[in-house]
Design a protein around this motif. Sequence first.
Motif, PDB file in Angstrom:
ATOM      1  N   TYR A 285      -8.938   0.951  11.510  1.00  0.00           N
ATOM      2  CA  TYR A 285      -7.522   0.877  11.825  1.00  0.00           C
ATOM      3  C   TYR A 285      -7.110   2.175  12.494  1.00  0.00           C
ATOM      4  CZ  TYR A 285      -6.320  -3.358   9.141  1.00  0.00           C
ATOM      5  OH  TYR A 285      -6.198  -4.649   8.682  1.00  0.00           O
TER       6      TYR A 285
ATOM      7  N   ILE B 139      -3.532  -8.569  -7.677  1.00  0.00           N
ATOM      8  CA  ILE B 139      -4.023  -7.198  -7.778  1.00  0.00           C
ATOM      9  C   ILE B 139      -2.878  -6.315  -8.267  1.00  0.00           C
ATOM     10  CG2 ILE B 139      -4.856  -5.166  -6.514  1.00  0.00           C
ATOM     11  CD1 ILE B 139      -6.269  -7.025  -4.595  1.00  0.00           C
TER      12      ILE B 139
ATOM     13  N   PHE C 105      -9.636   2.267   1.761  1.00  0.00           N
ATOM     14  CA  PHE C 105      -9.607   3.110   2.941  1.00  0.00           C
ATOM     15  C   PHE C 105     -10.340   4.428   2.726  1.00  0.00           C
ATOM     16  CE2 PHE C 105      -6.718   1.068   5.872  1.00  0.00           C
ATOM     17  CZ  PHE C 105      -5.955   0.234   5.080  1.00  0.00           C
TER      18      PHE C 105
ATOM     19  N   ARG D 280       3.363   5.533  13.270  1.00  0.00           N
ATOM     20  CA  ARG D 280       3.100   5.176  11.870  1.00  0.00           C
ATOM     21  C   ARG D 280       2.555   3.747  11.703  1.00  0.00           C
ATOM     22  NH1 ARG D 280       8.316   6.234   8.829  1.00  0.00           N
ATOM     23  NH2 ARG D 280       8.604   3.984   8.847  1.00  0.00           N
ATOM     24  N   GLN D 281       2.655   2.942  12.724  1.00  0.00           N
ATOM     25  CA  GLN D 281       2.179   1.568  12.630  1.00  0.00           C
ATOM     26  C   GLN D 281       0.665   1.528  12.421  1.00  0.00           C
ATOM     27  OE1 GLN D 281       4.191  -1.465  13.119  1.00  0.00           O
ATOM     28  NE2 GLN D 281       2.328  -2.280  12.201  1.00  0.00           N
ATOM     29  N   MET D 282       0.189   0.703  11.519  1.00  0.00           N
ATOM     30  CA  MET D 282      -1.249   0.512  11.305  1.00  0.00           C
ATOM     31  C   MET D 282      -1.726  -0.600  12.234  1.00  0.00           C
ATOM     32  SD  MET D 282      -2.395   2.588   8.998  1.00  0.00           S
ATOM     33  CE  MET D 282      -3.883   1.854   8.359  1.00  0.00           C
TER      34      MET D 282
ATOM     35  N   LYS E   7      -8.276  -6.351  -1.647  1.00  0.00           N
ATOM     36  CA  LYS E   7      -7.630  -5.141  -1.145  1.00  0.00           C
ATOM     37  C   LYS E   7      -8.514  -4.452  -0.117  1.00  0.00           C
ATOM     38  CE  LYS E   7      -9.809  -2.526  -4.831  1.00  0.00           C
ATOM     39  NZ  LYS E   7      -9.645  -1.864  -6.131  1.00  0.00           N
ATOM     40  N   LEU E   8      -7.872  -3.713   0.763  1.00  0.00           N
ATOM     41  CA  LEU E   8      -8.574  -2.825   1.670  1.00  0.00           C
ATOM     42  C   LEU E   8      -8.770  -1.486   0.953  1.00  0.00           C
ATOM     43  CD1 LEU E   8      -6.665  -3.537   4.989  1.00  0.00           C
ATOM     44  CD2 LEU E   8      -9.106  -3.916   4.615  1.00  0.00           C
TER      45      LEU E   8
ATOM     46  N   TYR F  93       0.853  -1.181   0.000  1.00  0.00           N
ATOM     47  CA  TYR F  93       0.000   0.000   0.000  1.00  0.00           C
ATOM     48  C   TYR F  93       0.892   1.234   0.000  1.00  0.00           C
ATOM     49  CZ  TYR F  93      -4.030  -2.852   1.434  1.00  0.00           C
ATOM     50  OH  TYR F  93      -5.044  -3.786   1.497  1.00  0.00           O
TER      51      TYR F  93
ATOM     52  N   PHE G 287     -13.610  -2.423   8.632  1.00  0.00           N
ATOM     53  CA  PHE G 287     -12.551  -2.349   9.639  1.00  0.00           C
ATOM     54  C   PHE G 287     -12.362  -0.901  10.095  1.00  0.00           C
ATOM     55  CE2 PHE G 287     -10.733  -6.545   8.670  1.00  0.00           C
ATOM     56  CZ  PHE G 287     -11.166  -6.751   7.378  1.00  0.00           C
TER      57      PHE G 287
ATOM     58  N   PHE H 254      -8.639   5.180  10.515  1.00  0.00           N
ATOM     59  CA  PHE H 254      -9.051   4.906   9.148  1.00  0.00           C
ATOM     60  C   PHE H 254     -10.146   3.849   9.140  1.00  0.00           C
ATOM     61  CE2 PHE H 254      -5.845   7.180   6.785  1.00  0.00           C
ATOM     62  CZ  PHE H 254      -4.782   7.278   7.667  1.00  0.00           C
TER      63      PHE H 254
ATOM     64  N   LEU I  47      -4.990  -2.716  13.853  1.00  0.00           N
ATOM     65  CA  LEU I  47      -6.404  -3.032  13.716  1.00  0.00           C
ATOM     66  C   LEU I  47      -7.108  -2.774  15.042  1.00  0.00           C
ATOM     67  CD1 LEU I  47      -8.726  -4.282  12.045  1.00  0.00           C
ATOM     68  CD2 LEU I  47      -8.085  -6.483  13.047  1.00  0.00           C
TER      69      LEU I  47
ATOM     70  N   ARG J 200     -13.212  -5.176  13.764  1.00  0.00           N
ATOM     71  CA  ARG J 200     -13.658  -5.707  12.473  1.00  0.00           C
ATOM     72  C   ARG J 200     -15.128  -6.088  12.575  1.00  0.00           C
ATOM     73  NH1 ARG J 200     -11.617 -11.375   9.758  1.00  0.00           N
ATOM     74  NH2 ARG J 200     -12.277 -12.197  11.770  1.00  0.00           N
TER      75      ARG J 200
ATOM     76  N   GLN K 140      -3.734   4.620  13.425  1.00  0.00           N
ATOM     77  CA  GLN K 140      -2.343   4.891  13.089  1.00  0.00           C
ATOM     78  C   GLN K 140      -1.814   5.981  14.020  1.00  0.00           C
ATOM     79  OE1 GLN K 140      -1.323   6.701   9.226  1.00  0.00           O
ATOM     80  NE2 GLN K 140       0.421   5.300   9.074  1.00  0.00           N
TER      81      GLN K 140
END
Lengths: 113, 116
Positions: free
Chosen positions: B37, A56, B106, B43-45, B103-104, A35, B35, B91, B47, B50, B39
Motif C-alpha cells: 500500500y 475481530i 502491516f 493520507r489516503q491508503m 485483518k491486514l 485501523y 500487499f 507499507f 493499494l 497484490r 500512503q
Amino acid sequence: DTAVSQTPKYLVTQMGNDKSIKCEQNLGHDTMYWYKQDSKKFLKIMFSYNNKELIINETVPNRFSPKSPDKAHLNLHINSLELGDSAVYFCASSLGQSRNIQYFGAGTRLSVL
Amino acid sequence: AQTVTQSQPEMSVQEAETVTLSCTYDTSESDYYLFWYKQPPSRQMILVIRQEAYKQQNATENRFSVNFQKAAKSFSLKISDSQLGDAAMYFCAYRSVRGGSEKLVFGKGMKLTVNP
C-alpha cells in the motif's frame, strides 16, 4: 462517488470527552474494519465486522465501542478520551473476507488535548 | 502470530530511476495474500499491488512489480521509472485466508523520496 467515506476528517477535542467517527461505504461490501495509525505511522487493526457481526477485536480498551447498524456503516465511538488516543483512524471495507481487497477511507485525524 | 518487517525506514531515488523496497514476513501458513500500500501526504491508503501466495508468478502493475520469494518469506517491491508522484510512505502487509483472521498486518512503513 467516494467509495469509503469517513466523517469527520479532523477531530480536535479535550481529554475526557466522548466522540464518534462515522464510516460509510457504497461498494456493496459486507465486511468493514477500523485501523489505528499512531504517530510513528504504524497501522494496526482494531475491529472487524462481517454482516454486522463482530469478528475481530484486537484487545482494544472498552472505551472504544464500534457499532454497525447495517452492512454499509461502521461507526466508532470513543468514551473518556485520553491523550494516547490521538492518532489517525482508518475505516476500510471488503467484499467477503479473506480473499478480497480492502478499500480504505481517507482517515480521521483525532487530536486529544 | 504473523509479523511483517520493513527494515529500511527511508529511501530516496532519482526521478526516472529504479528503486526496490524490501519486506520480509513470518508466518506458518501456506496460503495468504501480500500487499503493498502507498500512503502519500494526502493520507489516503492506496493499494499498489497484490500477490497471492499460491501463485508462483510475480505480480506486476505497470511500473510496479514484486519479487515474491515464498521460501525466504520475502516480498520486495520494485518501482521502475520513478516519478515525483511516487513519493510516499509504502507499507507492506500480510493477510491470512483463515476465517476470523482477515485483518491486514502491516509493516512499519518506509518513506520514499523521489529527487528531481
